[in-house]
Write a protein that holds these residues in place. Sequence first.
Motif, mmCIF file in Angstrom:
data_model
loop_
_atom_site.group_PDB
_atom_site.id
_atom_site.type_symbol
_atom_site.label_atom_id
_atom_site.label_comp_id
_atom_site.label_asym_id
_atom_site.label_seq_id
_atom_site.Cartn_x
_atom_site.Cartn_y
_atom_site.Cartn_z
ATOM 1 N N PRO A 79 0.803 -1.230 0.000
ATOM 2 C CA PRO A 79 0.000 0.000 0.000
ATOM 3 C C PRO A 79 0.828 1.268 0.000
ATOM 4 C CG PRO A 79 -0.017 -1.012 2.176
ATOM 5 C CD PRO A 79 0.618 -1.996 1.241
ATOM 6 N N GLU A 80 2.087 1.204 0.474
ATOM 7 C CA GLU A 80 2.918 2.402 0.515
ATOM 8 C C GLU A 80 3.259 2.917 -0.883
ATOM 9 O OE1 GLU A 80 5.952 -1.038 0.985
ATOM 10 O OE2 GLU A 80 3.783 -0.667 1.161
ATOM 11 N N HIS A 81 3.077 2.075 -1.907
ATOM 12 C CA HIS A 81 3.388 2.481 -3.282
ATOM 13 C C HIS A 81 2.138 2.599 -4.152
ATOM 14 C CE1 HIS A 81 7.627 1.979 -2.448
ATOM 15 N NE2 HIS A 81 7.389 0.765 -1.970
ATOM 16 N N ALA A 82 0.953 2.559 -3.539
ATOM 17 C CA ALA A 82 -0.294 2.478 -4.300
ATOM 18 C C ALA A 82 -0.566 3.717 -5.147
ATOM 19 C CB ALA A 82 -1.466 2.235 -3.344
ATOM 20 N N SER A 83 0.022 4.860 -4.806
ATOM 21 C CA SER A 83 -0.238 6.075 -5.580
ATOM 22 C C SER A 83 0.532 6.105 -6.901
ATOM 23 C CB SER A 83 0.116 7.315 -4.747
ATOM 24 O OG SER A 83 1.479 7.304 -4.374
ATOM 25 N N PHE A 84 1.428 5.137 -7.114
ATOM 26 C CA PHE A 84 2.157 5.049 -8.381
ATOM 27 C C PHE A 84 1.491 4.001 -9.277
ATOM 28 C CE2 PHE A 84 5.279 6.984 -5.662
ATOM 29 C CZ PHE A 84 6.047 7.784 -6.502
ATOM 30 N N PRO A 85 1.192 4.346 -10.518
ATOM 31 C CA PRO A 85 0.580 3.369 -11.429
ATOM 32 C C PRO A 85 1.442 2.124 -11.583
ATOM 33 C CG PRO A 85 0.446 5.581 -12.356
ATOM 34 C CD PRO A 85 1.330 5.681 -11.140
ATOM 35 N N GLY A 86 0.759 1.006 -11.748
ATOM 36 C CA GLY A 86 1.434 -0.275 -11.903
ATOM 37 C C GLY A 86 1.465 -1.087 -10.633
ATOM 38 N N THR A 87 1.412 -0.415 -9.502
ATOM 39 C CA THR A 87 1.446 -1.125 -8.224
ATOM 40 C C THR A 87 0.149 -1.901 -8.019
ATOM 41 O OG1 THR A 87 2.898 0.511 -7.220
ATOM 42 C CG2 THR A 87 1.605 -0.856 -5.721
ATOM 43 N N LEU A 88 0.283 -3.170 -7.665
ATOM 44 C CA LEU A 88 -0.846 -4.017 -7.280
ATOM 45 C C LEU A 88 -0.595 -4.495 -5.862
ATOM 46 C CD1 LEU A 88 -1.164 -6.200 -10.519
ATOM 47 C CD2 LEU A 88 -2.421 -4.094 -9.966
ATOM 48 N N SER A 89 -1.607 -4.399 -5.000
ATOM 49 C CA SER A 89 -1.412 -4.745 -3.599
ATOM 50 C C SER A 89 -2.584 -5.560 -3.087
ATOM 51 C CB SER A 89 -1.263 -3.468 -2.759
ATOM 52 O OG SER A 89 -1.056 -3.774 -1.395
ATOM 53 N N LEU A 90 -2.268 -6.637 -2.371
ATOM 54 C CA LEU A 90 -3.295 -7.427 -1.701
ATOM 55 C C LEU A 90 -3.577 -6.831 -0.326
ATOM 56 C CD1 LEU A 90 -1.997 -11.048 -2.439
ATOM 57 C CD2 LEU A 90 -3.745 -9.758 -3.692
#
Length: 271
Positions: A79-90
């Motif tokens: 979640p710490e990288h969710a503001s950057f496109p491409g990041t997928l987080s469970l």
Amino acid sequence: MPPRDCRFDHLSWPAATAAMQQPGATVVWPFGACEQHGPQLPLATDALFAERILDAVLLGLDPLLPIWRLPVQAIGFSPEHASFPGTLSLPADLLIALVDRVGEQLADQGVRRLVLFNAHGGQIALLQVAARQLRVRCPQMAVLPCFLWSGVDGLSGLISEAELEQGLHAAEAETSLMLRLAPELVGPERPLDGLPPAAPGDWSLEGAAPCAWLARDLSASGVIGDSRLASVELGVRLEERLVEHWLRQFKALLASDWPPLNAASTGVSGS
């Protein structure tokens, strides 16, 4: 003796039955992430590191040792990288449940040890929680969560102290290792970005008194640290240190009865 195929999912069911019933049967589950790593590194950076380093380690082990690996878990908790496109987080609870369900099935099949071989710093604590919960549910199986970069000797002789402390993401070390392992996936940019302001007392981004930072708090590029000095030569030395460390760790683990399990949980009776 030629190296054997250590992939658990390449076994037939009779071979898996025999493998999991071997004394000390150990399964390693590599964990990565699908998250931004600056403009120069692929989203799969952590997953690639976990898989490539683990495979190199397994090739260095005696082929008769009872150790196999699962396919890499390539999407993690980011979640710490969710503001950057491409990041997928469970979600955290989903990743914990995944470890719990898969681990329970392995324990039921006789696995003695499950090693969570993680290369994503943002899910260290989460996998420790998942491991503890699984251990309570499956007391007959040891669960060992570990982090790729933890405890590796000699890093301070290769990377500056400032970069070791502040190069938290997609910086000199990760860019160099990717230049070694998959140079075709590395772009030309080498950002210097995301260096944190001075913190009061012992407070810091990571360490004894960390904060729950988000990448956008710190960096416009996604890099946290200085990637300008990254090189293939450094990547070669980092790979050597990582493989040597984990080869030594797995040899010691497989030659031991570690970690201790309650005899009543394992069905082993005393004399």
